[in-house]
Design a protein around this motif. Sequence first.
Motif, mmCIF file in Angstrom:
data_model
loop_
_atom_site.group_PDB
_atom_site.id
_atom_site.type_symbol
_atom_site.label_atom_id
_atom_site.label_comp_id
_atom_site.label_asym_id
_atom_site.label_seq_id
_atom_site.Cartn_x
_atom_site.Cartn_y
_atom_site.Cartn_z
ATOM 1 N N PHE A 108 38.768 45.344 38.000
ATOM 2 C CA PHE A 108 40.126 45.347 38.554
ATOM 3 C C PHE A 108 40.278 46.489 39.565
ATOM 4 O O PHE A 108 40.964 46.343 40.577
ATOM 5 N N ARG A 111 38.937 45.473 42.803
ATOM 6 C CA ARG A 111 39.851 44.500 43.392
ATOM 7 C C ARG A 111 41.053 45.179 44.032
ATOM 8 O O ARG A 111 41.592 44.718 45.040
ATOM 9 N N ALA A 112 41.492 46.270 43.401
ATOM 10 C CA ALA A 112 42.671 46.972 43.910
ATOM 11 C C ALA A 112 42.310 47.919 45.047
ATOM 12 O O ALA A 112 43.147 48.670 45.524
ATOM 13 N N ASP A 225 41.199 43.098 28.152
ATOM 14 C CA ASP A 225 41.649 42.702 29.482
ATOM 15 C C ASP A 225 43.098 43.127 29.714
ATOM 16 O O ASP A 225 43.448 43.635 30.778
ATOM 17 N N PHE A 229 44.598 45.678 32.456
ATOM 18 C CA PHE A 229 45.695 45.334 33.372
ATOM 19 C C PHE A 229 46.780 46.418 33.332
ATOM 20 O O PHE A 229 47.311 46.815 34.364
ATOM 21 N N ILE A 232 45.369 49.518 35.266
ATOM 22 C CA ILE A 232 45.260 49.397 36.721
ATOM 23 C C ILE A 232 46.659 49.359 37.350
ATOM 24 O O ILE A 232 46.871 49.914 38.444
ATOM 25 N N ALA A 233 47.617 48.755 36.653
ATOM 26 C CA ALA A 233 48.992 48.740 37.175
ATOM 27 C C ALA A 233 49.513 50.178 37.312
ATOM 28 O O ALA A 233 50.154 50.528 38.301
ATOM 29 N N ILE A 236 47.698 51.960 40.272
ATOM 30 C CA ILE A 236 48.276 51.503 41.552
ATOM 31 C C ILE A 236 49.625 52.181 41.787
ATOM 32 O O ILE A 236 49.931 52.635 42.880
ATOM 33 N N PRO B 104 44.752 35.463 43.559
ATOM 34 C CA PRO B 104 44.367 36.398 42.499
ATOM 35 C C PRO B 104 45.153 36.200 41.200
ATOM 36 O O PRO B 104 44.619 36.389 40.110
ATOM 37 N N GLU B 107 43.635 33.749 38.773
ATOM 38 C CA GLU B 107 42.447 34.366 38.180
ATOM 39 C C GLU B 107 42.834 35.358 37.068
ATOM 40 O O GLU B 107 42.307 35.312 35.955
ATOM 41 N N PHE B 108 43.777 36.236 37.380
ATOM 42 C CA PHE B 108 44.209 37.236 36.400
ATOM 43 C C PHE B 108 44.869 36.558 35.197
ATOM 44 O O PHE B 108 44.702 37.001 34.062
ATOM 45 N N ARG B 111 42.296 35.353 32.892
ATOM 46 C CA ARG B 111 41.711 36.517 32.220
ATOM 47 C C ARG B 111 42.599 37.021 31.089
ATOM 48 O O ARG B 111 42.118 37.511 30.062
ATOM 49 N N ASP B 225 46.420 41.365 46.016
ATOM 50 C CA ASP B 225 45.842 41.687 44.711
ATOM 51 C C ASP B 225 46.769 42.607 43.916
ATOM 52 O O ASP B 225 46.976 42.409 42.720
ATOM 53 N N GLU B 226 47.309 43.594 44.582
ATOM 54 C CA GLU B 226 48.222 44.520 43.902
ATOM 55 C C GLU B 226 49.472 43.808 43.414
ATOM 56 O O GLU B 226 49.947 44.054 42.300
ATOM 57 N N PHE B 229 48.596 41.935 40.387
ATOM 58 C CA PHE B 229 48.500 42.842 39.226
ATOM 59 C C PHE B 229 49.894 43.162 38.677
ATOM 60 O O PHE B 229 50.100 43.190 37.471
ATOM 61 N N ILE B 232 51.128 39.984 36.802
ATOM 62 C CA ILE B 232 50.482 39.671 35.524
ATOM 63 C C ILE B 232 50.868 40.711 34.469
ATOM 64 O O ILE B 232 51.053 40.375 33.295
#
Lengths: 361, 361
Positions: A108, A111-112, A225, A229, A232-233, A236, B104, B107-108, B111, B225-226, B229, B232
Amino acid sequence: MEGNIYKKLLEELELGNKAVMITVMDDKECGEKNCNRKILYTEDNIANSCISDLNKVVYEKAKQSLETGNLEFVQVNETESYLIEPYFPEPRLIVFGGGHIAKPLVEFGARAGFLVTVIDDRPSFANTARFPGAEKVICESFDKCFDLINLNRSTFVVIVTRGHRHDMECLREVLKHDTAYVGMIGSKRRVKGAMEQLVNEGYSKKKLDKVNAPIGIEIGAVTPDEIAFSIIAQVIKYRRLADGKEEKKILSKVNWPEIDRDVLMELCEEDSLPKAIITIISTKGSVPRKAGAKMLVWSNGKVSGSIGGGCSEGEVIVKSRYLLRDREYEVHRVDMTAEVAEEEGMVCGGIMDVFLEPFWN
Amino acid sequence: MEGNIYKKLLEELELGNKAVMITVMDDKECGEKNCNRKILYTEDNIANSCISDLNKVVYEKAKQSLETGNLEFVQVNETESYLIEPYFPEPRLIVFGGGHIAKPLVEFGARAGFLVTVIDDRPSFANTARFPGAEKVICESFDKCFDLINLNRSTFVVIVTRGHRHDMECLREVLKHDTAYVGMIGSKRRVKGAMEQLVNEGYSKKKLDKVNAPIGIEIGAVTPDEIAFSIIAQVIKYRRLADGKEEKKILSKVNWPEIDRDVLMELCEEDSLPKAIITIISTKGSVPRKAGAKMLVWSNGKVSGSIGGGCSEGEVIVKSRYLLRDREYEVHRVDMTAEVAEEEGMVCGGIMDVFLEPFWN
């Protein structure tokens, strides 16, 4: 200008420092080479700098630009303009621990848009096959690994080792540096105990308050997972809202400009050939590249980088070669509204302003 | 017991309803077949049900179980026990629009454990090659697509079409149903206008307050992507913290048990062969499967499903065949602490309690 300013810029970026480059265009006498002067500030030295050299508006815009990441072009009057370009180091995500949470998190993170480093002391966990998205996988003990990495203000640190003891070992070392984000896994109870212990060991309360532990945005994550998530949130959020720098104060969205590293490297080369730097300074509508994107054009026709391709780019290249002959700078509007092929349901085309300047080493 | 209770269970799940199955084991006279009785409640009918049939503690636990997703085994006294099993439908994520954010997000979503449906009216966007993680890709206009999907309380809806008009078209229809989550993309200003318009059209304020617009957790997301994120993370939050059901009230983490669908299907079959149902009722330490996992054992030795494999499973299978002969139920402790091979740095082995019961159709 002592030495090559782009070399200095790349050095600052390497150290994890954000910088802003100001290109001054005025009617002051210019020497044999560039008619424009360039000044470089970092977050540290802009605060202490003398503003007498610069228009106050420009100085304030430059400071702002270092926070927001937005490029500015300021035309003070007919003969005086300033290009204010922020440069941010590529953000790095360093993950301590290569376990079941690191696995999705590294993916992730890439990806970010982070350059991801993952560290574990177990060869079966610290290997590139396990982490295809990582830029670096380091197999080293948690006390020795710090010699192999760089912790700075563009580093985002996630501590998710296999055990609390290792987590603490990493955190102690990480806290000695100024990083953009620190998060450590652990239950509320365990984390509370850990923080108390660190206060007793002499770590400042203020520093510890910046540690995100338990890690991640509170979304009730259960699976690895989901936990990744939530992490990563949060990472960001620290990158984009500058949350990590000033508690509770959420700045406007940080743009975090991308770097055309290849172009900057070319500008560092001591080839003494004149070249034109073309920089996108603003865009409107649907365009392939955004403000800050750069292209170089040599007088012999060589081109490096891109401002988006297409016929419009060709037109700019021709203009650049004239400009190299006349040694002047210019703002040029590129209209792509008629150019882009109509694509199903998409708004097409756009307009951008580009800044053209000659550059000699 | 009218009809097959597992058939009824699967029907409720298909409708998107959560259900709890209570298996009553007491000393009341039992007929020729099962010595245990099973009762099924959904969220709707448990509220209106008569509790005289059940121990009050059990009734309360069953209600709780429907919220938390936790399985409970209650032993009231030596001759009276209850197995309380929550069944949650597989959560579905429905994404309206197949553009750059949907890419994305789908996909997320996969996941994060959702069955994902993506809908777009453009064949170049609504195709399975673009969305390998999606369970269903529907190419249909946004007004007709609703005949092809099921919106219910286990559906999480994300509206990210290519245009505001399509977004609103989808939202109007979605609001007619009771879903677990609704989010719609759009700027603050645009969303404010949209909500005012919907109030004027007669949609209730209460219903509109549940719409997450602008969509996603506020993390300053910039890139597609962000943004995915941030979406999700919000969807997971609604699944795990039951945020969507009662505003501001965050329940304890929702476990959202996985369904052994194959096993449930076998239990629906009218084969009239006696079989033993083995259900994990609690676990401790590192075990391959968690509470709620199911296995079936027929008297002829056929086995379906798994409680984790290994020698311990074999031991349970043998026990089940005796139990089928004696038509009794039993709680059996499985100790795997000595069984699991030692793996580098991992805590190994665990203990689990399993419930064994005979079942006839």
